[in-house]
Each structure stands twice: as structure tokens, then as C-alpha cells.
Design a protein around this motif. Sequence first.
Motif, PDB file in Angstrom:
ATOM      1  N   ALA A 217       0.844  -1.186   0.000  1.00 29.81           N
ATOM      2  CA  ALA A 217       0.000   0.000   0.000  1.00 29.81           C
ATOM      3  C   ALA A 217       0.876   1.231   0.000  1.00 29.81           C
ATOM      4  O   ALA A 217       1.995   1.216   0.493  1.00 29.81           O
ATOM      5  CB  ALA A 217      -0.897   0.010   1.224  1.00 29.81           C
ATOM      6  N   CYS A 218       0.331   2.301  -0.583  1.00 31.47           N
ATOM      7  CA  CYS A 218       1.050   3.572  -0.625  1.00 31.47           C
ATOM      8  C   CYS A 218       0.954   4.220   0.763  1.00 31.47           C
ATOM      9  O   CYS A 218      -0.125   4.308   1.332  1.00 31.47           O
ATOM     10  CB  CYS A 218       0.407   4.455  -1.685  1.00 31.47           C
ATOM     11  SG  CYS A 218       1.004   6.125  -1.673  1.00 31.47           S
ATOM     12  N   GLY A 219       2.081   4.636   1.292  1.00 30.12           N
ATOM     13  CA  GLY A 219       2.096   5.199   2.645  1.00 30.12           C
ATOM     14  C   GLY A 219       2.268   6.702   2.673  1.00 30.12           C
ATOM     15  O   GLY A 219       2.616   7.262   3.704  1.00 30.12           O
ATOM     16  N   ASN A 220       2.005   7.361   1.524  1.00 30.03           N
ATOM     17  CA  ASN A 220       2.183   8.818   1.479  1.00 30.03           C
ATOM     18  C   ASN A 220       1.113   9.517   2.284  1.00 30.03           C
ATOM     19  O   ASN A 220      -0.063   9.144   2.225  1.00 30.03           O
ATOM     20  CB  ASN A 220       2.067   9.305   0.033  1.00 30.03           C
ATOM     21  CG  ASN A 220       3.346   9.115  -0.721  1.00 30.03           C
ATOM     22  OD1 ASN A 220       4.419   9.298  -0.169  1.00 30.03           O
ATOM     23  ND2 ASN A 220       3.222   8.733  -1.980  1.00 30.03           N
ATOM     24  N   PRO A 221       1.491  10.597   2.995  1.00 30.89           N
ATOM     25  CA  PRO A 221       0.439  11.463   3.530  1.00 30.89           C
ATOM     26  C   PRO A 221      -0.165  12.240   2.369  1.00 30.89           C
ATOM     27  O   PRO A 221       0.533  12.559   1.406  1.00 30.89           O
ATOM     28  CB  PRO A 221       1.194  12.384   4.484  1.00 30.89           C
ATOM     29  CG  PRO A 221       2.615  12.311   4.074  1.00 30.89           C
ATOM     30  CD  PRO A 221       2.833  11.048   3.310  1.00 30.89           C
ATOM     31  N   ILE A 227      -3.717   9.150   5.270  1.00 29.88           N
ATOM     32  CA  ILE A 227      -2.697   8.401   4.540  1.00 29.88           C
ATOM     33  C   ILE A 227      -3.336   7.811   3.288  1.00 29.88           C
ATOM     34  O   ILE A 227      -4.497   7.406   3.311  1.00 29.88           O
ATOM     35  CB  ILE A 227      -2.134   7.296   5.449  1.00 29.88           C
ATOM     36  CG1 ILE A 227      -1.450   7.970   6.632  1.00 29.88           C
ATOM     37  CG2 ILE A 227      -1.169   6.413   4.706  1.00 29.88           C
ATOM     38  CD1 ILE A 227      -1.218   7.077   7.766  1.00 29.88           C
ATOM     39  N   CYS A 228      -2.586   7.775   2.209  1.00 29.94           N
ATOM     40  CA  CYS A 228      -3.147   7.357   0.923  1.00 29.94           C
ATOM     41  C   CYS A 228      -3.695   5.929   0.980  1.00 29.94           C
ATOM     42  O   CYS A 228      -4.874   5.706   0.833  1.00 29.94           O
ATOM     43  CB  CYS A 228      -2.086   7.509  -0.155  1.00 29.94           C
ATOM     44  SG  CYS A 228      -2.558   6.878  -1.759  1.00 29.94           S
ATOM     45  N   GLY A 229      -2.828   4.935   1.221  1.00 31.19           N
ATOM     46  CA  GLY A 229      -3.311   3.572   1.411  1.00 31.19           C
ATOM     47  C   GLY A 229      -3.757   2.860   0.141  1.00 31.19           C
ATOM     48  O   GLY A 229      -4.395   1.811   0.213  1.00 31.19           O
ATOM     49  N   TRP A 243       4.826   7.758  -9.937  1.00 27.60           N
ATOM     50  CA  TRP A 243       3.785   8.334  -9.090  1.00 27.60           C
ATOM     51  C   TRP A 243       2.746   7.306  -8.699  1.00 27.60           C
ATOM     52  O   TRP A 243       2.397   6.420  -9.469  1.00 27.60           O
ATOM     53  CB  TRP A 243       3.095   9.477  -9.816  1.00 27.60           C
ATOM     54  CG  TRP A 243       3.889  10.737  -9.803  1.00 27.60           C
ATOM     55  CD1 TRP A 243       5.238  10.829  -9.633  1.00 27.60           C
ATOM     56  CD2 TRP A 243       3.404  12.063  -9.957  1.00 27.60           C
ATOM     57  NE1 TRP A 243       5.625  12.129  -9.659  1.00 27.60           N
ATOM     58  CE2 TRP A 243       4.517  12.912  -9.863  1.00 27.60           C
ATOM     59  CE3 TRP A 243       2.141  12.609 -10.168  1.00 27.60           C
ATOM     60  CZ2 TRP A 243       4.395  14.287  -9.957  1.00 27.60           C
ATOM     61  CZ3 TRP A 243       2.033  13.982 -10.279  1.00 27.60           C
ATOM     62  CH2 TRP A 243       3.146  14.817 -10.171  1.00 27.60           C
ATOM     63  N   CYS A 244       2.236   7.492  -7.481  1.00 30.59           N
ATOM     64  CA  CYS A 244       1.060   6.735  -7.052  1.00 30.59           C
ATOM     65  C   CYS A 244      -0.131   7.365  -7.752  1.00 30.59           C
ATOM     66  O   CYS A 244      -0.251   8.589  -7.795  1.00 30.59           O
ATOM     67  CB  CYS A 244       0.902   6.822  -5.542  1.00 30.59           C
ATOM     68  SG  CYS A 244      -0.732   6.372  -4.974  1.00 30.59           S
ATOM     69  N   ARG A 245      -1.020   6.545  -8.318  1.00 32.27           N
ATOM     70  CA  ARG A 245      -2.102   7.101  -9.134  1.00 32.27           C
ATOM     71  C   ARG A 245      -3.173   7.748  -8.264  1.00 32.27           C
ATOM     72  O   ARG A 245      -3.997   8.504  -8.763  1.00 32.27           O
ATOM     73  CB  ARG A 245      -2.733   5.989  -9.973  1.00 32.27           C
ATOM     74  CG  ARG A 245      -1.730   5.377 -10.928  1.00 32.27           C
ATOM     75  CD  ARG A 245      -2.147   5.490 -12.372  1.00 32.27           C
ATOM     76  NE  ARG A 245      -3.459   4.945 -12.642  1.00 32.27           N
ATOM     77  CZ  ARG A 245      -3.673   3.723 -13.075  1.00 32.27           C
ATOM     78  NH1 ARG A 245      -2.663   2.891 -13.267  1.00 32.27           N
ATOM     79  NH2 ARG A 245      -4.887   3.326 -13.344  1.00 32.27           N
ATOM     80  N   ARG A 246      -3.176   7.446  -6.966  1.00 34.15           N
ATOM     81  CA  ARG A 246      -4.233   8.022  -6.135  1.00 34.15           C
ATOM     82  C   ARG A 246      -3.809   9.358  -5.542  1.00 34.15           C
ATOM     83  O   ARG A 246      -4.533  10.332  -5.631  1.00 34.15           O
ATOM     84  CB  ARG A 246      -4.600   7.055  -5.013  1.00 34.15           C
ATOM     85  CG  ARG A 246      -5.699   7.565  -4.114  1.00 34.15           C
ATOM     86  CD  ARG A 246      -6.356   6.457  -3.338  1.00 34.15           C
ATOM     87  NE  ARG A 246      -7.535   6.938  -2.649  1.00 34.15           N
ATOM     88  CZ  ARG A 246      -7.575   7.228  -1.361  1.00 34.15           C
ATOM     89  NH1 ARG A 246      -6.515   7.051  -0.614  1.00 34.15           N
ATOM     90  NH2 ARG A 246      -8.678   7.675  -0.795  1.00 34.15           N
ATOM     91  N   CYS A 247      -2.611   9.390  -4.928  1.00 32.10           N
ATOM     92  CA  CYS A 247      -2.226  10.619  -4.236  1.00 32.10           C
ATOM     93  C   CYS A 247      -1.340  11.513  -5.089  1.00 32.10           C
ATOM     94  O   CYS A 247      -1.010  12.618  -4.673  1.00 32.10           O
ATOM     95  CB  CYS A 247      -1.543  10.303  -2.915  1.00 32.10           C
ATOM     96  SG  CYS A 247      -0.031   9.372  -3.115  1.00 32.10           S
ATOM     97  N   GLN A 248      -0.959  11.046  -6.299  1.00 35.04           N
ATOM     98  CA  GLN A 248      -0.189  11.873  -7.227  1.00 35.04           C
ATOM     99  C   GLN A 248       1.134  12.346  -6.630  1.00 35.04           C
ATOM    100  O   GLN A 248       1.524  13.493  -6.784  1.00 35.04           O
ATOM    101  CB  GLN A 248      -1.016  13.087  -7.676  1.00 35.04           C
ATOM    102  CG  GLN A 248      -2.366  12.751  -8.245  1.00 35.04           C
ATOM    103  CD  GLN A 248      -2.293  12.263  -9.666  1.00 35.04           C
ATOM    104  OE1 GLN A 248      -1.779  12.928 -10.529  1.00 35.04           O
ATOM    105  NE2 GLN A 248      -2.779  11.065  -9.906  1.00 35.04           N
TER     106      GLN A 248
END
Length: 559
Positions: A217-221, A227-229, A243-248
Motif C-alpha cells: 500500500a502507498c504510505g504517502n500522507p 494516509i493514501c493507502g 507516481w502513485c495514481r491516487r495521491c499523485q
Amino acid sequence: MINPLQAMARWRAEENALDSALSLFAAATAWGFAWKLLSTPTTGRPATEVELACVLGGCVAVTSWAMARHLYMIGRRRPRRIVFWSVVITCGVLFATRALIRYSFSSRCTEDMAGVLKTPAHWLGGSGIDQICVVNEVPGNPYLPGTLLEPAWSGDIPAWLAILLVAAAVTGANGLRDRRLRSSGIGAKLLDQLELAPAAGVESAIGKVPPDGEVVACGNPTLWGEICGQLYPANKKWEPGEWCRRCQQPFLAADRMLRFNVVSLWTSDIDVLNGLERLDTLSWPMGQPVPPDARVSGRERWITLGTLEMPDVISVAQALALAHARLEMWKGADDPMVKRAAQLARERASRICAWIWFGQVSHRMTYARPTQRARFALGAARLRDLVPEGGETLTLQLDVGLLPLELRLAFRRRFVDETRPDEVRNSKLDLWIPVSPPPAHKGEPGLWVDRIEGKALRAWLATDRMRPAGVRGVSTPLGYRPYSADAPMTELPVRPLGRLDFQRQPLDEDGEEPRSPTLPGVSVAEWDWFEPEQIELLRREALVLVETDAADEAAKEAV
Ligand SMILES: [Zn+2]
């Protein structure tokens, strides 16, 4: 499956239809009132300027608000456009009503009252009235001129009134364009629904996850404060800086993985379970320490289905969706018990709530409550907020809708044989109670959260009853007295002095004896229903039968 977007569209349509109907009804009622008031032929004075300004001003303001609401609801949000069209439509309605009022004056005069319409003589000319009604006139006889009826409003709009009406229309449209008669409930409803929404699990992952595949899972804030997740297959190759496609943002995998043993009940038959607990009930003479537990039945209540590794940034609902996906695999297991438990969990387990146990429990699977250290994990909570750092063994217990409670009771047994002395004993047993709705026959199963009604819980707990002191051959309930090495019990209680009540009390470290603190709200008699936090405490603590103090009771009754 709950679809928040569809549900929102439906709620929006319902609310808008109601809003539209109410505002149009308000405008129509206002004009109806004005028409009735102003079209009645009157023998007295016509409406004064102030009356006219109030009645027409109110009608114009309500109409202009109703028009502005409609424009606002269909998405025309620019104030100038809203004001312009509202004023134009309102003026149209005003002139239409004016024509209607003049027409109904003339028709009432000629049809209802058999009068004659005339143009007034010069002495009425100044008021702007250009038609009057003469009733019962004898033509040609100057001594019988009949009754002279005037309209309440001539239909004349002087300049000051025109300015006032336009001002009322502009203010009504501009100031009230976002004022609804009933406030919207969509936000609250949506929050409720999202709290109980199941997650999509591996289907929400970007990229194909094999059936038994691991996920990351993506752990970006994120900018929106959480958290993106976003899930991705663990075997996906990431380019540096991709890039993560959800949090860009550049993908950053959540580094902490949680490993859960997944357990579930072997049966959902509550009578069988409670029968087992009766077999395993422990009873010992009051005033003595709790004896070792024999586990007579020897039956494992909990079946370990398998293990599951998950990133800690995902939500409980997402974790349960992953577990449910894995159940499909586990139900094909060779072990018949695992197969049966997996099948049961697939049919009945909640997709929104579960329990997380902390610590090693594999040797305590014959207990209804293998550990006190259980947490009630609910829908939208993140695993990392529920599981503290540390290398403890974690167990994910799927919730099939049965909750084990620990009861601490005491009783005095009088024997029929009068030579045999009375026995006063403590006892400890587990009790299963149902906390889910009956399994769904249609729709999506598992969309529920544990719920306990106070009345139902008290009915489940009502196991015994008081009897007169002289009755023999039965046992009478007593308040539970924990053993204490420092203060040994000198005198055994004969019968309860006060009233008996179940109170929730925390157990000591090894779960031997309850540590009775007196806190508000611990009595089960006080609650109509239980919040999730209380359900968690019910699971961790014991329900102890206590005697409320007789002196307290007397004082309470005196008050
Ligand atoms: Zn992300």
C-alpha cells in the motif's frame, strides 16, 4: 453493495423535489392570498398604499426567492444571473396577477352581483381607479343610484411602489438563494453510510493481484489529511520516482506489514456454544482462590484459518475485504474444521467490524475468550491506529455475530437433606450472546456492526431468581466476592442484603479476579443500548454479580 454516489443522487433528487414543491407552494399560496384580498369589490376604502406595499412586497419576495432557489438547484450559481432571471419572472407573475385581479373584479361584478361596470366620474379619477361596479341602479332614475363598489386595488403601480417591489425581488433572490426550508441531511447520511461501507479489497488495487497474492500500500500522507493507502500488487515493478495514481506523489510503500492469524468460530449455533460453556463452568467455595481451569469439554471454540499479511495503512474494512477474498481459498482446505469455519465466516462474518487480539493465544483456543486484550476494530479505522508498535502476535478474529461475555456469579445451595450444611460458592462461566441481525437472505451479507440492546442483554443475563429463605433443594444467587489473600473472608453471606446487579469490572493481569472499582456507568441496568466502546469493554472485562449496598438502597429510596 452500498454505492455512495447513487445514494447521494437519490437523496439529492428527493430533497430537491421537496424543496421545489415547498417553495412553489409558498409562492402560489402568497399570490392566492393577495388575489383574494385585492380582487374583492369593496364598498369602503380601497387598500391603502401601506397595505398594498406589504401584500405585494411579500408576494414578490417569496416568488423571487422560489425562482432563485430553482435556478440555484439546477446549478446556475452566479448571483447576477440568478437575480436577473428571478426579477424578470417575478415581474411576469406580478403583471399576470394584476391582470387576473382586474378580470376577476369585472367578472364578479357582472356575474356574481349583477352589476354594471362603469368608468368612474371625475371625483375618483385621482386614485387611478378606471373601473367601478354599480349594483342595483335603476337606469334613468337619479334618486336610486344603486351601490357603488370599487376594486381594492386599481392595478396601478406608482413609481415608488415599483422601486420597492424590485428591491424586494432583488433582495429575496440574492439574499435567500441558498436558503432552504429544510436543512439538507445528505452530509450526515453519507457519513453514516461510509462508516458502514464495505471495502473492495483486491478489486480496488491498481494492477492485477493474483488470488493468493501479496499487496503493498502507498504510505504517502495526502493533501486531504489522511494516509493514501492505495493498494498495488506486491510484485509490481516501480520505476524510480513513479507516481502513485491516487495521491499523485512519488510512490512510497508503507514499510510496516502486519501479520495476522485469522481465526473464526467453528459453529454459529448459540445453544451448542452455551452448552459447551456450561460444561466448562468453574465453581469453587467462596473465600478461596480460583482453582485451575479443567476445560472439561476440551473443544476448541476458535479455528485458525490461516495467516494474512497486510500493510498497516489500510482500513479495517479493507483488511476484512482482503480476509474475505482469502476465505474463498481457505474454504477449500483439507481440514474439515477449517473448511467448516471458513464456510461459516464466508456466510456470516461482518465485513465492517472484527476483533484484534494481542499476544500469543494459540494454546487458549478452547476458551470463549482466549485473551482479555481484544480490540473492537470498526470500518474506517486504520490498522496502524489500532495496533501499537511492537512485535506482538496478532490475531484477527472474524465476527460472525456472537459475543462471549464472562460472568462471575455466586450462589448458596440449600440441600433437601437438613443435616447437610449449606454451600456458598463462587462461579465463573462464559456466555455467548447474539449481537448481529439474522443472516441476510438477500442483498449484501455482512454489512452490520455489533449491536446490543440493554433489555435483550438483561434478558440473556437473567439466569436465576431469588427465592424465600426457607425453600430447600434449590440455589439462590448471591453477590460475587473475590478472593483476597490480605483480607480472608471470615463470614459467609447468608442472603443478599441489598439488590443484585451485574456490573462490568476489569479483571486483574492474569484474569483471575475482578478488581472492583466503583465507576459510574458500569451497571448493565443503566443502558438502553451499548456503544461500540462499551461492547469492547464488555469483551475485555467481566460482568460481576454484585450486591448493591443495602444502606445505599435505603438512602436512594429515601431521596
Ligand atoms: Zn498514494
